[in-house]
Design a protein around this motif. Structure first.
Motif, mmCIF file in Angstrom:
data_model
loop_
_atom_site.group_PDB
_atom_site.id
_atom_site.type_symbol
_atom_site.label_atom_id
_atom_site.label_comp_id
_atom_site.label_asym_id
_atom_site.label_seq_id
_atom_site.Cartn_x
_atom_site.Cartn_y
_atom_site.Cartn_z
ATOM 1 N N HIS A 1 -2.392 -9.506 2.015
ATOM 2 C CA HIS A 1 -2.920 -10.571 2.869
ATOM 3 C C HIS A 1 -2.005 -11.773 2.670
ATOM 4 C CE1 HIS A 1 -6.279 -12.565 5.092
ATOM 5 N NE2 HIS A 1 -5.692 -13.629 4.574
ATOM 6 N N TRP A 2 -1.120 -12.005 3.644
ATOM 7 C CA TRP A 2 -0.110 -13.056 3.527
ATOM 8 C C TRP A 2 -0.730 -14.440 3.694
ATOM 9 C CZ3 TRP A 2 4.838 -11.863 2.138
ATOM 10 C CH2 TRP A 2 5.220 -10.518 2.246
ATOM 11 N N THR A 3 -0.068 -15.449 3.144
ATOM 12 C CA THR A 3 -0.538 -16.824 3.235
ATOM 13 C C THR A 3 -0.718 -17.253 4.682
ATOM 14 O OG1 THR A 3 0.867 -17.210 1.300
ATOM 15 C CG2 THR A 3 -0.166 -19.131 2.304
ATOM 16 N N SER A 4 0.100 -16.736 5.561
ATOM 17 C CA SER A 4 0.038 -17.089 6.985
ATOM 18 C C SER A 4 -1.203 -16.544 7.673
ATOM 19 C CB SER A 4 1.272 -16.537 7.703
ATOM 20 O OG SER A 4 1.268 -15.114 7.643
ATOM 21 N N GLY A 5 -1.891 -15.596 7.025
ATOM 22 C CA GLY A 5 -3.037 -14.932 7.637
ATOM 23 C C GLY A 5 -2.737 -13.520 8.104
ATOM 24 N N LYS A 6 -1.461 -13.151 8.144
ATOM 25 C CA LYS A 6 -1.087 -11.793 8.537
ATOM 26 C C LYS A 6 -1.537 -10.791 7.478
ATOM 27 C CE LYS A 6 3.068 -13.237 11.075
ATOM 28 N NZ LYS A 6 2.669 -12.689 12.389
ATOM 29 N N GLN A 7 -1.804 -9.566 7.912
ATOM 30 C CA GLN A 7 -2.148 -8.497 6.988
ATOM 31 C C GLN A 7 -1.204 -7.322 7.176
ATOM 32 O OE1 GLN A 7 -6.190 -7.475 6.151
ATOM 33 N NE2 GLN A 7 -6.991 -9.336 7.109
ATOM 34 N N GLN A 8 -0.909 -6.652 6.094
ATOM 35 C CA GLN A 8 0.047 -5.550 6.099
ATOM 36 C C GLN A 8 -0.452 -4.480 5.142
ATOM 37 O OE1 GLN A 8 3.924 -6.867 4.850
ATOM 38 N NE2 GLN A 8 4.956 -4.970 5.380
ATOM 39 N N THR A 9 -0.439 -3.225 5.561
ATOM 40 C CA THR A 9 -0.938 -2.141 4.722
ATOM 41 C C THR A 9 0.053 -0.979 4.713
ATOM 42 O OG1 THR A 9 -3.235 -2.725 5.212
ATOM 43 C CG2 THR A 9 -2.833 -0.534 4.305
ATOM 44 N N LEU A 10 0.330 -0.466 3.518
ATOM 45 C CA LEU A 10 1.168 0.723 3.351
ATOM 46 C C LEU A 10 0.308 1.828 2.750
ATOM 47 C CD1 LEU A 10 3.368 -1.634 3.286
ATOM 48 C CD2 LEU A 10 4.763 -0.007 2.001
ATOM 49 N N THR A 11 0.388 3.002 3.320
ATOM 50 C CA THR A 11 -0.334 4.152 2.778
ATOM 51 C C THR A 11 0.594 5.313 2.431
ATOM 52 O OG1 THR A 11 -0.743 4.967 5.020
ATOM 53 C CG2 THR A 11 -2.459 3.585 4.009
ATOM 54 N N GLU A 12 1.878 5.153 2.739
ATOM 55 C CA GLU A 12 2.843 6.209 2.444
ATOM 56 C C GLU A 12 4.134 5.598 1.901
ATOM 57 O OE1 GLU A 12 3.487 8.311 6.059
ATOM 58 O OE2 GLU A 12 1.549 9.335 6.031
ATOM 59 N N GLY A 13 4.871 6.422 1.168
ATOM 60 C CA GLY A 13 6.209 6.036 0.723
ATOM 61 C C GLY A 13 6.256 5.080 -0.447
ATOM 62 N N VAL A 14 5.144 4.926 -1.165
ATOM 63 C CA VAL A 14 5.129 4.040 -2.324
ATOM 64 C C VAL A 14 5.436 4.862 -3.574
ATOM 65 C CG1 VAL A 14 3.781 2.442 -3.706
ATOM 66 C CG2 VAL A 14 3.444 2.530 -1.217
ATOM 67 N N THR A 15 6.508 4.523 -4.250
ATOM 68 C CA THR A 15 6.943 5.237 -5.447
ATOM 69 C C THR A 15 6.486 4.488 -6.687
ATOM 70 O OG1 THR A 15 8.908 6.020 -4.275
ATOM 71 C CG2 THR A 15 8.930 6.170 -6.678
ATOM 72 N N ILE A 16 5.783 5.189 -7.595
ATOM 73 C CA ILE A 16 5.338 4.524 -8.812
ATOM 74 C C ILE A 16 6.525 4.274 -9.729
ATOM 75 C CG2 ILE A 16 3.092 5.654 -8.624
ATOM 76 C CD1 ILE A 16 3.916 7.322 -11.109
#
Length: 649
Positions: A623-638
């Protein structure tokens, strides 16, 4: 929520100083006259080694309560690190000891100043230069202060903050001082800095403390809140040019705890708006954020979740103040509604979600309440038995005399649970919060001490017991006792037959004495110093070298983690005020980019999420300071750094 600022008719203050106690008659350092130098150890009445053994056994006895991994250690590798910085104090905290705010010490801040993805350390000093150490990797550092141009050896500094004030992608630096003017340095991207203070309009000179950057009006530019303490110095100059502090006020009260009783010594904190062209303007009165507490620090937070960042401002001598941001245009104080009782002597602050329920909780450390009477080890986990009269406290009914821990409830309100969760300790300054055992629950390091002329104070580690409370662990993890069980060092030489013969500490003594004072930490920062995946701790100790506490967690067991670095586009480049929620193993962990890394310390670091046993990340939501929202559900490497750039549309 301010206190009445009238002079009391009669006040008695119990400020306790330690007496000198002879600990040995060793030869010490030789003098030109070959006169033997005898050592005097101040403040300690018990054997530190025996005390450490008792404390460790007490913590071992609590292991049946642990539902978390604790079998790892920290080792102080300052000698091997290449860090040679030594903090130096004014004489007001040494030979001419008096209770004023010089003994509050200095900050330590971290940022990648040259873009090599290694995090560098800047130590703040009083007498002597500040120091910037470049991270060479593998736990090694090199002093680059001179080439960076940020030594500031001509002033008594207080604290520092790294932030990208011009949104060009690198870490700029703001440093505050005590009556020598504050300084804004612009980074050219290579770790070389230029002083742009005058152009920026940030050269305020007073009794400044923390510098807190946050974007209060959501225009994409980081604004600045400058915490000012209050007038605690005279016009007299001491060794090294510092402004000598008040000793006693006209009514005979010790200055450190009585300045709040004198309205004319108030020094209002300042809110600066970033104008976007390298200049700032004072908008304190225009926005209604006129805070007159004796403030050392503050923390930004969006408590009502309206997208505009609010501000919690500490008061080390009275009530704290919570300022709610109204549409980025003005601030309204709402302390009584949310926090009807706050600590009386707050030093450290951190908002974090300790129980992973999605709501930000608040921990505050109270240093000054612990100064009303001396206590033994057996009472260090208890609230202060306040000895100061109510007229001195200016009304103590709405205060907590000790640390506070406010748990946010489902309705957005707060309940104070510090004793229930085990958040109390003794002589605390600030707190650094992060996941030391990488299990997904944030832990707490508390820098705590008083140094000369008091006894040794213990730094505290509170391991988070899966959101049920905290467990004291500093002796289990090797943070205490200090390296080689070293608790004292030479503080100064006292020449009782010479220049110091009129010093009260020379009464009845002849000869030269080496005065030993207790070591102790003031500030700290937690980050992955050696890039091995676990979190380390660096302190700024008082009148001594720092501790560089390296964790062996990743050597003890396989760990899973994710580091998240945000790059704002519409929001400010540092994404200050943005919130990240990582879901792994069916549990959501939420953290905010607030820059708050420790007492008097605001750093530029990625967010660290311990994942516990989870081997995959289900989602990352920003949840960005500007109010924008962004979600990732794939491609995240631990076990990696996830860099996310704010979408433009």
């Amino acid at each position: 929520m301010g206190k009445n600022r009238q002079h009391p008719t009669h006040v008695v203050v119990f400020f306790v100083c330690a007496s000198l106690s002879l600990s040995g008659t060793g030869s010490g350092r030789a003098q030109e006259s070959s006169t033997p130098v005898r050592q005097i150890r101040v403040g300690q009445t018990t054997d530190p080694s025996a005390d450490a053994s008792v404390r460790r056994q007490a913590q071992l006895a609590t292991l049946d309560q642990f539902e978390i991994f604790w079998d790892f250690r920290f080792e102080d590798r300052q000698p091997q690190s290449g860090i040679r910085f030594v903090h130096q104090i004014t004489d007001d905290s040494g030979k001419l000891y008096k209770p004023n705010h010089y003994d509050h010490g200095n900050g330590v801040v971290v940022a990648d100043v040259d873009g090599d993805d290694l995090y560098d350390i800047y130590f703040v000093n009083q007498l002597g230069t500040n120091a910037l150490y470049k991270n060479l990797g593998d736990g090694k550092f090199r002093d680059i202060t001179a080439t960076a141009g940020i030594a500031l050896g001509d002033r008594v500094c207080a604290t520092a903050s790294f932030a990208d004030v011009d949104n060009d992608g690198d870490a700029d630096l703001y440093v505050s001082s005590v009556r020598f003017g504050n300084t804004l340095f612009e980074n050219d991207g290579s770790g070389r800095f230029a002083d742009i203070t005058d152009r920026a309009g940030l050269a305020y000179s007073g009794h400044s403390s923390a510098a807190v950057f946050f974007d209060y009006d959501r225009d994409g530019l980081p604004d600045l809140f400058l915490a000012n303490v209050g007038t605690y110095t005279t016009e007299e100059r001491g060794r090294g040019g510092y402004y000598v502090g008040f000793n006693l006020l006209p009514n005979g009260l010790p200055d450190a705890f009585a300045g709040h009783l004198t309205p004319e010594r108030t020094e209002t904190s300042i809110l600066y708006r970033n104008l976007g062209d390298g200049r700032f303007e004072d908008v304190s009165k225009a926005t209604g954020l006129v805070d007159e507490g004796w403030s050392g620090d503050a923390s930004p937070v969006d408590l009502n979740r309206d997208g505009f960042i609010d501000l919690y401002v500490l008061n080390m001598q009275g009530d704290d103040h919570y300022w709610e941001n109204v549409d980025g245009k003005r601030f309204v104080e709402r302390t009584k509604e949310l926090f009807p009782r706050t600590p009386w002597g707050t030093m450290g602050v951190k908002f974090f979600d300790y129980n992973c329920d999605g709501g930000l909780d608040l921990m505050l450390t109270d240093m000054h309440s612990d100064m009303s009477q001396p206590i033994g080890r057996e009472r260090e986990k208890l609230k202060s038995d306040m000895q100061w009269p109510d007229e001195f406290l200016q009304g103590g009914a709405d205060n907590i005399f000790g640390n506070a821990f406010f748990e946010q409830t489902a309705d957005g309100k707060f309940r104070e649970v510090s004793d229930a969760v085990g958040a109390e300790n003794y002589w605390p300054w600030g707190i650094s919060v992060d996941d030391l055992n990488a299990d997904g629950w944030d832990d707490v390091f508390v820098a705590a001490s008083m140094n000369f002329p008091f006894r040794y104070g213990v730094n505290t580690i509170l391991l988070n017991n899966r959101g049920q409370g905290f467990l004291d662990s500093e002796y289990l993890l090797g943070v205490e006792p200090r390296r080689q069980e070293r608790a004292f060092k030479s503080w100064f030489l006292m020449e009782c037959d010479g220049v110091d013969k009129n010093n009260p500490r020379c009464a009845g003594r002849h000869g030269t004495f080496d005065i030993l004072g207790a070591l102790g930490s003031r500030s700290s920062v937690v980050f992955d110093l050696d890039d091995d995946g676990d979190l380390d701790i660096v302190t700024n100790d008082f009148n001594s070298e720092p501790m560089v506490l390296i964790s062996d967690l990743s050597d003890r067991k396989p760990i899973h983690y994710l580091k998240v670095k945000l790059v704002g586009t519409v929001s400010n480049r540092d994404a200050l005020g943005s919130t990240v929620t990582v879901t792994a193993g069916g549990r959501a962990m939420t953290k905010t980019v607030d820059g708050v890394s420790g007492y008097l310390s605001h750093s530029r670091l990625p967010l660290y999420f311990g994942l516990g046993e989870a081997a995959t990340v289900e989602s990352v939501m920003v949840h960005w300071t500007s109010g924008k929202q962004q979600t990732l559900t794939e491609g995240v490497t631990i076990n990696s750094v996830l860099e996310l750039t704010e979408p433009m549309d």
